[in-house]
Design a protein around this motif. Structure first.
Motif, PDB file in Angstrom:
ATOM      1  N   GLY A  24      54.008  34.266  39.859  1.00 12.77           N
ATOM      2  CA  GLY A  24      53.043  33.397  39.193  1.00 12.77           C
ATOM      3  C   GLY A  24      51.825  32.768  39.991  1.00 12.77           C
ATOM      4  O   GLY A  24      51.531  32.090  39.540  1.00 12.77           O
ATOM      5  N   SER A  25      51.973  33.346  41.282  1.00  9.44           N
ATOM      6  CA  SER A  25      50.854  32.516  41.827  1.00  9.44           C
ATOM      7  C   SER A  25      49.322  33.107  41.997  1.00  9.44           C
ATOM      8  O   SER A  25      48.483  32.648  42.593  1.00  9.44           O
ATOM      9  N   GLY A  26      49.030  34.070  40.863  1.00 10.57           N
ATOM     10  CA  GLY A  26      47.749  34.487  40.821  1.00 10.57           C
ATOM     11  C   GLY A  26      47.283  35.327  41.712  1.00 10.57           C
ATOM     12  O   GLY A  26      46.064  35.525  41.986  1.00 10.57           O
ATOM     13  N   LYS A  27      48.043  36.278  42.069  1.00 13.76           N
ATOM     14  CA  LYS A  27      47.821  37.389  43.024  1.00 13.76           C
ATOM     15  C   LYS A  27      46.752  38.329  42.888  1.00 13.76           C
ATOM     16  O   LYS A  27      45.791  38.501  43.219  1.00 13.76           O
ATOM     17  N   THR A  28      47.015  38.674  41.560  1.00 15.78           N
ATOM     18  CA  THR A  28      45.775  39.585  40.848  1.00 15.78           C
ATOM     19  C   THR A  28      44.553  39.106  40.826  1.00 15.78           C
ATOM     20  O   THR A  28      43.564  39.556  41.379  1.00 15.78           O
ATOM     21  N   GLU A  33      39.010  38.634  42.936  1.00 17.19           N
ATOM     22  CA  GLU A  33      37.914  37.864  43.598  1.00 17.19           C
ATOM     23  C   GLU A  33      37.740  38.364  44.875  1.00 17.19           C
ATOM     24  O   GLU A  33      36.631  38.562  45.285  1.00 17.19           O
ATOM     25  N   TYR A  34      38.696  38.872  45.694  1.00 17.45           N
ATOM     26  CA  TYR A  34      38.534  39.521  47.290  1.00 17.45           C
ATOM     27  C   TYR A  34      37.635  40.730  46.866  1.00 17.45           C
ATOM     28  O   TYR A  34      36.676  40.873  47.572  1.00 17.45           O
ATOM     29  N   ALA A  35      37.797  41.678  46.011  1.00 15.95           N
ATOM     30  CA  ALA A  35      36.985  42.686  45.713  1.00 15.95           C
ATOM     31  C   ALA A  35      35.719  42.447  45.421  1.00 15.95           C
ATOM     32  O   ALA A  35      34.363  42.893  45.784  1.00 15.95           O
ATOM     33  N   GLU A  63      36.697  43.390  33.129  1.00 14.05           N
ATOM     34  CA  GLU A  63      36.096  41.835  32.696  1.00 14.05           C
ATOM     35  C   GLU A  63      35.731  40.903  33.539  1.00 14.05           C
ATOM     36  O   GLU A  63      34.742  40.135  33.235  1.00 14.05           O
ATOM     37  N   ALA A  64      36.064  41.220  34.963  1.00 12.42           N
ATOM     38  CA  ALA A  64      35.414  40.349  36.008  1.00 12.42           C
ATOM     39  C   ALA A  64      34.189  40.916  36.467  1.00 12.42           C
ATOM     40  O   ALA A  64      33.522  40.086  37.346  1.00 12.42           O
ATOM     41  N   GLY A  65      33.696  42.099  35.949  1.00 14.11           N
ATOM     42  CA  GLY A  65      32.242  42.683  36.446  1.00 14.11           C
ATOM     43  C   GLY A  65      32.369  43.178  37.539  1.00 14.11           C
ATOM     44  O   GLY A  65      31.260  43.425  38.242  1.00 14.11           O
ATOM     45  N   VAL A  66      33.660  43.710  38.305  1.00 18.20           N
ATOM     46  CA  VAL A  66      33.762  44.425  39.514  1.00 18.20           C
ATOM     47  C   VAL A  66      33.622  45.836  38.872  1.00 18.20           C
ATOM     48  O   VAL A  66      34.490  46.368  38.838  1.00 18.20           O
TER      49      VAL A  66
END
Length: 577
Positions: A24-28, A33-35, A63-66
């Motif tokens: 549940g630490s928000g790894k995805t 964001e890393y990408a 959705e993140a626009g990447v």
């Protein structure tokens, strides 16, 4: 979005890294964001663990626009590189034991059903090789994967035959004489030493990667990022390895969970520290930042199919007000063995109705004892569990399963189910508002006993601990957990309700011949109801626990609990469950 210090450190990193992320630490979110923060002209590959994760990740990157990220699984990469090139045809369901015996013409010999036992080990040896980083079958020692004494004796006696038949089976697939399996084309992809044309490769759920997948990943020239949770490795039985431990990269942590409270985090860490009985493990930090009070979804989580089915039988038989249930992966996946044999096949063998058996191998068995002898020599877990269920319930099985199927709803309506049933493996990556854990997990007391008696493989014991950790960390709000699975003298808290232990055996015995439950608990309390008692009763009522379960936890009679429910007007206030 506001990122934590740990996330910011990952985003600023350079070169190959590994990220050890708690549940549940928000790894995805971090990986996306890393990408996004890499150069816009970079070619980035995101490797997902399975198809469902791939679909979800693809959606989130869009959705993140990447736009410069390609989302794949290792199998989807291998499929295009191998299957298209060689024109192979795929056996998508995998080979059954009797099919392998026929394809290879394995003789039965003097051993009862020996051809099927050998074929079963050929199937497993093939999977072992295809999931390894070995170049040849002969480089592996299949015997090391066997734990059962009778199975070890058999494999030792027939090892050369099993090894040769495994090589022959693989050769037939390689030459296109028979259809290939998904494991086979991934292995062939790894052996081809592929060079993937990417600047960055992001490998998710790394703790459950096979050596085959890890080998492909580590041999790339790209900047490599592997992310996962060391303590969520639960696929050792599929020959997965903890890739995070094997990747010699700079380590980063994601130790804050946004899923659950600090109470849940503390309990999860306490369970992980059971591994200290086996080896010294590094200090573990987990911060619970979850604040959810929702009660929309409630899941029953078990370690095994057997434990889950017995719990489902108990609940369905006990709660007349239950309107709908859902099994993760569909109910059929819990009543069929991996090879395709159904619970009904085993029941028909038990009743001597061989003409009704559909599975070709089971049809060759004369008695249930023959099947038991077969599973002892092959370590077939699914069939072992089916035999236990048949012995416990016999001819009541069809009626019980029909009732469960009547209540079962479609996956699209999963969120509307009164209860969701799942094993830990099928709940991986899921989260629920409330989780109730079945008492079929390894306890610390049992762990200590096994270590003292030297009866279990340390790696398998660590994986058993991981299973309980994963189960605990599926909840967003509340957790119901048996007393045997928490530290000694652990008391219930706002988010953790400690329940009286109920073994799988007790669950089975609690159902009478008419599928009605009548449980009488000794030592029911006659004390006055405190405000704390009323609060706990209200919480359990809202979470849908049955009267016997509430009575058991509160150590009161069922009549007392029913009276208190009426006294507090819970049905009028919250609706009848």
């Amino acid at each position: 979005m506001k990122f934590t210090k740990e996330q910011k450190a990952i985003l600023k990193s350079r070169g190959d890294i590994k990220i050890n992320a708690v549940a549940g630490s928000g790894k995805t979110t971090t990986i996306i964001e890393y990408a996004r923060t890499r150069p816009s002209d970079s070619k980035i590959l995101y490797l997902a663990f399975n198809k469902s994760v791939k679909i979800e990740a693809s959606k989130r990157f869009i959705e993140a626009g990447v736009q410069n990220v390609r989302v794949e699984t290792a199998h989807s990469l291998a499929y295009r590189a191998v299957v298209h090139r060689h024109g192979y045809k795929i056996n998508s369901k995998g080979y059954k034991t009797y099919e392998i015996a026929e394809i290879l013409g394995i003789p039965g010999g003097k051993e009862k059903h020996g051809e099927y036992v050998i074929a079963n080990h050929v199937k497993k040896f093939t999977a072992y090789f295809c999931n390894s980083n070995a170049q040849k079958v002969q480089q592996l020692n299949y015997l090391e994967t066997i734990t059962d004494t009778k199975a070890k004796v058999f494999v030792t006696s027939f090892y050369k035959i099993i090894e040769n038949q495994t090589r022959l089976f693989l050769a037939k697939m390689d030459r296109g004489l028979i259809e290939i399996t998904h494991d086979f084309y991934l292995k062939k992809f790894q052996l081809s030493r592929p060079n993937l044309p990417y600047d960055y490769i992001l490998f998710d759920e790394g703790q459950d990667a096979s050596p085959t997948m890890l080998d492909v990943f580590l041999n790339q020239n790209a900047v490599k990022v592997i992310v996962g949770d060391t303590h969520q490795q639960i696929y050792g039985w599929r020959y997965a390895v903890n890739s995070l431990e094997k990747a010699n990269f700079k380590t980063f942590q994601l130790s804050s969970s946004f899923r659950f409270s600090q109470e849940i985090a503390d309990l999860a860490v306490d369970v992980i520290y059971w591994k200290d009985h086996l080896e010294s493990i590094p200090d573990m930090k987990m911060v619970g930042k979850g604040t959810s009070d929702d009660r929309k979804t409630k899941a029953i989580l078990a370690r095994t199919n057997l434990g889950l089915l017995l719990k489902a039988i108990d609940i369905v038989s006990n709660r007349s007000s239950l309107k709908s249930i859902y099994f993760e992966g569909s109910i059929h996946s819990y009543t069929y063995a991996e090879e395709g044999a159904s619970l009904y096949d085993v029941l028909n063998l038990y009743n001597g109705k061989k003409h009704l058996i559909r599975d070709e191998m089971i049809k060759k068995m004369n008695t249930l004892e023959d099947l038991e002898e077969y599973v002892e020599k092959t370590e077939e877990v699914d069939l072992t569990l089916m035999i236990e269920i048949i012995k416990e319930y016999g001819n009541r099985i069809p009626g019980i399963l029909n009732r469960i199927k009547e209540l079962h709803i479609d996956g699209n309506d999963k969120e509307k189910a009164d209860l969701i049933f799942s094993t830990v493996h099928r709940s991986k990556g899921m989260e629920y508002d409330t989780v109730e854990i079945v008492n079929d997990f390894l306890s610390e007391e049992r762990l200590e006993k096994l270590i003292e008696e030297k009866e279990a493989d340390p790696d398998k014991l660590k994986e058993e601990i991981n299973l309980l950790y994963v189960a605990i960390t599926r909840t967003k709000n509340k957790l119901y957990i048996p007393e045997t699975l928490v530290p000694e003298d652990f008391k219930s808290t706002k988010h953790i309700i400690v329940t009286q232990p109920e073994t799988v055996h007790k669950m089975a015995k609690s159902v009478d011949k008419n599928d009605a439950v009548s449980i009488k608990r000794p030592g029911a309390s006659n004390q006055k109801w405190s405000d704390f008692d009323d609060e706990e009763l209200t919480d359990m009522f809202c979470d849908g626990l049955s009267v016997p379960e509430m009575a058991s936890h509160l150590k009161r009679s069922q009549g007392s609990v029913v009276y208190r429910i009426k006294k507090l007007r819970l049905e009028e206030t919250y609706g009848y469950y």
